[in-house]
Design an enzyme around this catalytic site. Structure first.
Site, short mmCIF file in Angstrom:
data_model
loop_
_atom_site.label_atom_id
_atom_site.label_comp_id
_atom_site.label_asym_id
_atom_site.label_seq_id
_atom_site.Cartn_x
_atom_site.Cartn_y
_atom_site.Cartn_z
N CYS A 89 0.90 -1.22 -0.06
CA CYS A 89 -0.07 -0.03 0.05
C CYS A 89 0.85 1.28 -0.04
O CYS A 89 1.72 1.47 0.86
CB CYS A 89 -0.75 -0.18 1.13
SG CYS A 89 -2.06 1.30 1.37
N GLU A 96 -4.59 1.12 -5.17
CA GLU A 96 -3.93 0.20 -5.55
C GLU A 96 -4.02 0.14 -7.17
O GLU A 96 -5.04 0.91 -7.53
CB GLU A 96 -4.34 -1.32 -5.08
CG GLU A 96 -3.89 -1.41 -3.54
CD GLU A 96 -2.30 -1.76 -3.46
OE1 GLU A 96 -1.58 -1.60 -4.44
OE2 GLU A 96 -1.78 -1.95 -2.54
#
Length: 229
Positions: free
Chosen positions: A2, A104
């Site tokens: 992340c 993402e």
């Protein structure tokens, strides 16, 4: 991993959910990037929760310089208890990282399409985090944090194979509990989100660039125009 997230929820709403004492004046952040200062919640003596600003990218106490922090933005569930950079922080310095979405990228043809992942019900959430204190050779103290990640849950596995550990509100107290005997139970919290908790939508390529930090970063991407023959 992340590598970007957002936090645009008003501070008072965050305080009501996470029960911290402070009420800092937080600016909306649409595209948070590593090495930036962001709020986390951590326990203080007496069991109170404090809201503090730390640098994203954990700098181990033994580091010679701060550059290692850019490589330590995420700690993997599978190795956080063993890696020298993270293991002491896991045992002694856990925190809640405040967010209301994260990004993402999925390979789509020759390009990588960014997606924003949010709670289906909306609102902010807490990511399991760890923090560390470090002092530079010049004597400057820096406190920093890392997100803990795990394998992706069913809702987003088609986008990316990893995700941050999103804690349920009823687990905040356990994650922040300083009692060393609670570590086995705390490790059990480091799991993917259950099906139905989160959802994702495509956003524009603006989030690819750190300088872009505005509402356009979280707007749903316009659908692709049909190909005409």
């Amino acid at each position: 991993m992340c590598g970007r997230y957002s936090l645009i929820t008003p501070t008072e709403a965050l305080r009501q959910l996470m029960a911290f004492m402070d009420l800092l004046n937080l600016e909306p952040r649409y595209n948070v990037a590593p090495t930036q200062m962001m709020p986390v919640v951590r326990p203080e003596e007496g069991g109170r929760r404090r809201l503090v600003l730390l640098r994203w990218g954990l700098i181990p106490s033994w580091a010679k310089d701060a550059t290692i922090g850019a490589k330590c933005i995420n700690a993997r569930t599978e190795s956080v208890a063993e890696k020298p950079a993270f293991r002491t922080a896991l045992r002694q310095r856990r925190c809640l990282v405040l967010a209301d979405g994260y990004y993402e990228w999925r390979q789509e043809g020759k390009a990588k399409q960014p997606y924003r992942i949010v709670l289906k019900a909306g609102g902010p959430f807490a990511i399991a985090g760890i923090w560390e204190g470090w002092r530079s050779p010049a004597g400057e103290p820096i406190e920093s944090f890392a997100l803990i990640t795990t394998v992706a849950g069913e809702d987003i596995a088609h986008i990316h194979d990893r995700m941050p550990v999103i804690l349920a509100p009823e687990d905040y107290a356990l994650w922040l509990d300083p009692d060393p005997a609670q570590l086995p139970r705390q490790l059990e919290l480091l799991r993917p989100s259950p099906k139905g908790l989160i959802s994702a939508y495509a956003v524009s390529m603006r989030v690819n660039f750190v300088r872009n930090d505005d509402e356009e970063c979280i707007r749903p991407a316009a659908p692709a125009a049909p190909t005409l023959f």
